[in-house]
Design a protein around this motif. Structure first.
Motif, PDB file in Angstrom:
ATOM      1  N   THR A  93       0.842  -1.192   0.000  1.00 17.23           N
ATOM      2  CA  THR A  93       0.000   0.000   0.000  1.00 17.23           C
ATOM      3  C   THR A  93       0.880   1.246   0.000  1.00 17.23           C
ATOM      4  OG1 THR A  93      -0.069   0.241   2.406  1.00 17.23           O
ATOM      5  CG2 THR A  93      -1.738  -1.209   1.393  1.00 17.23           C
ATOM      6  N   VAL A  94       0.256   2.367  -0.336  1.00 20.74           N
ATOM      7  CA  VAL A  94       0.983   3.634  -0.330  1.00 20.74           C
ATOM      8  C   VAL A  94       1.419   3.994   1.097  1.00 20.74           C
ATOM      9  CG1 VAL A  94      -1.041   5.146  -0.141  1.00 20.74           C
ATOM     10  CG2 VAL A  94       0.991   5.955  -1.322  1.00 20.74           C
ATOM     11  N   VAL A  95       0.593   3.642   2.076  1.00 26.54           N
ATOM     12  CA  VAL A  95       0.934   3.918   3.473  1.00 26.54           C
ATOM     13  C   VAL A  95       2.178   3.120   3.879  1.00 26.54           C
ATOM     14  CG1 VAL A  95       0.108   3.692   5.867  1.00 26.54           C
ATOM     15  CG2 VAL A  95      -1.446   4.492   4.079  1.00 26.54           C
ATOM     16  N   GLU A  96       2.233   1.887   3.450  1.00 30.91           N
ATOM     17  CA  GLU A  96       3.392   1.039   3.737  1.00 30.91           C
ATOM     18  C   GLU A  96       4.639   1.560   3.015  1.00 30.91           C
ATOM     19  OE1 GLU A  96       4.605  -3.658   3.258  1.00 30.91           O
ATOM     20  OE2 GLU A  96       2.482  -3.124   3.202  1.00 30.91           O
ATOM     21  N   ALA A  97       4.471   2.025   1.781  1.00 33.82           N
ATOM     22  CA  ALA A  97       5.605   2.583   1.033  1.00 33.82           C
ATOM     23  C   ALA A  97       6.179   3.792   1.761  1.00 33.82           C
ATOM     24  CB  ALA A  97       5.167   2.960  -0.378  1.00 33.82           C
ATOM     25  N   ARG A  98       5.312   4.662   2.236  1.00 31.96           N
ATOM     26  CA  ARG A  98       5.760   5.860   2.960  1.00 31.96           C
ATOM     27  C   ARG A  98       6.491   5.477   4.246  1.00 31.96           C
ATOM     28  NH1 ARG A  98       4.373  10.873   2.242  1.00 31.96           N
ATOM     29  NH2 ARG A  98       2.435  10.399   1.158  1.00 31.96           N
ATOM     30  N   ALA A  99       5.947   4.508   4.974  1.00 27.58           N
ATOM     31  CA  ALA A  99       6.534   4.107   6.257  1.00 27.58           C
ATOM     32  C   ALA A  99       7.868   3.396   6.089  1.00 27.58           C
ATOM     33  CB  ALA A  99       5.550   3.203   7.011  1.00 27.58           C
ATOM     34  N   ASN A 100       8.030   2.626   5.010  1.00 27.58           N
ATOM     35  CA  ASN A 100       9.222   1.789   4.848  1.00 27.58           C
ATOM     36  C   ASN A 100      10.359   2.449   4.079  1.00 27.58           C
ATOM     37  OD1 ASN A 100       7.801  -0.152   6.195  1.00 27.58           O
ATOM     38  ND2 ASN A 100       7.343  -1.374   4.383  1.00 27.58           N
ATOM     39  N   ALA A 101      10.082   3.500   3.339  1.00 28.73           N
ATOM     40  CA  ALA A 101      11.117   4.103   2.488  1.00 28.73           C
ATOM     41  C   ALA A 101      12.204   4.782   3.324  1.00 28.73           C
ATOM     42  CB  ALA A 101      10.496   5.102   1.527  1.00 28.73           C
ATOM     43  N   ALA A 102      13.439   4.555   2.928  1.00 35.31           N
ATOM     44  CA  ALA A 102      14.593   5.179   3.581  1.00 35.31           C
ATOM     45  C   ALA A 102      15.756   5.166   2.599  1.00 35.31           C
ATOM     46  CB  ALA A 102      14.966   4.416   4.852  1.00 35.31           C
ATOM     47  N   PHE A 103      16.711   6.023   2.834  1.00 39.42           N
ATOM     48  CA  PHE A 103      17.921   6.010   2.014  1.00 39.42           C
ATOM     49  C   PHE A 103      18.954   5.129   2.695  1.00 39.42           C
ATOM     50  CE2 PHE A 103      16.047   9.754   0.142  1.00 39.42           C
ATOM     51  CZ  PHE A 103      16.393   9.613  -1.188  1.00 39.42           C
TER      52      PHE A 103
END
Length: 189
Positions: free
Chosen positions: A66-76
Motif C-alpha cells: 500500500t501507499v501507506v506502507e511505502a511511505r513508512a518503509n522508504a529510507a535512504f
C-alpha cells in the motif's frame, strides 16, 4: 540573447542557469557533462566513506503493498556500506559538511579533496531527491511506488527522472527520421 548581452564583459561574464533536465542531448544535461560535472558528496557516519546517494539508494518502498506502507518503509541507504539511514540520519548526512566534488577529483582518507577538476568555464552540478530536505524519504518512496503502478509507465518514469532525480530521460530521438528540406518536399502534395 542573455549570453549575447553579457558578451561585453568578456571572460568576466557570469550567467546563472537552473533548469529541469530533459534528454541526454538537451541543453541542461550537455552543460552539466561538458562543465565541471560536479556532485554533492556527504560522509556516511557508519563507514566514513564520501558518497552521493542516488535513486538506487532509496530502499524499502519496492515491496510495499500500500501507499501507506511505502511511505513508512522508504529510507535512504549508504551506497558504500548499505546501512539504512532513518530520518535524522539522512538530515545529519546532508548537513554535516557536504563537499562539492568536480569530475576528476576525489576525497582521500583525511577528508581532503585531491585531483584536478576537468578544465571548464562552466560550473555544472546537480542535486536530487536525496538532498531535497523538503521531502522525506517516505514522500519520495510514495512517488516511486505510484510511478511503478502507473497506467502510463513511460510518463511516470519521465516525471521521476526529470523532476525527482534530476536525470535525463532516455530519448528515442535517434530513432526518428531526421528532417531535411528534400524529405519534406517529397511528403507534400
Amino acid at each position: 540573447q542573455l549570453e549575447a548581452r553579457t558578451r561585453s564583459h568578456g571572460a568576466a561574464a557570469r550567467i546563472y542557469m537552473e533548469c529541469t533536465v530533459s534528454i541526454p542531448k538537451g541543453r541542461t544535461w550537455s552543460e552539466y557533462v561538458n562543465g565541471t560535472e560536479s556532485k554533492i558528496v556527504t560522509r556516511c557516519d557508519s563507514c566514513d566513506q564520501w558518497v552521493t546517494p542516488e535513486r538506487e539508494s532509496l530502499v524499502g518502498w519496492e515491496t510495499a503493498k500500500t501507499v501507506v506502507e511505502a511511505r513508512a518503509n522508504a529510507a535512504f541507504s549508504c551506497p558504500a556500506c548499505g546501512i539504512v539511514w532513518q530520518g535524522e540520519d539522512r538530515r545529519r548526512a546532508i548537513n554535516s559538511a557536504p563537499r562539492l566534488l568536480h569530475s576528476g577529483q576525489s576525497i582521500n582518507d583525511a577528508g581532503e579533496i585531491v585531483g584536478n577538476p576537468k578544465p571548464s568555464e562552466t560550473l555544472g552540478f546537480r542535486w536530487s531527491a536525496f538532498q531535497n530536505q523538503f521531502l522525506t524519504a517516505g514522500d519520495i518512496g510514495v512517488d516511486e511506488w505510484r510511478g511503478m503502478r502507473s497506467e502510463d509507465s513511460d510518463n511516470a518514469e519521465r516525471k521521476l527522472r526529470q523532476f525527482v532525480w534530476a536525470l535525463p530521460v532516455d530519448s528515442d530521438e535517434d530513432e526518428d527520421t531526421p528532417l531535411s528540406a528534400a524529405g519534406i518536399r517529397r511528403r507534400t502534395g
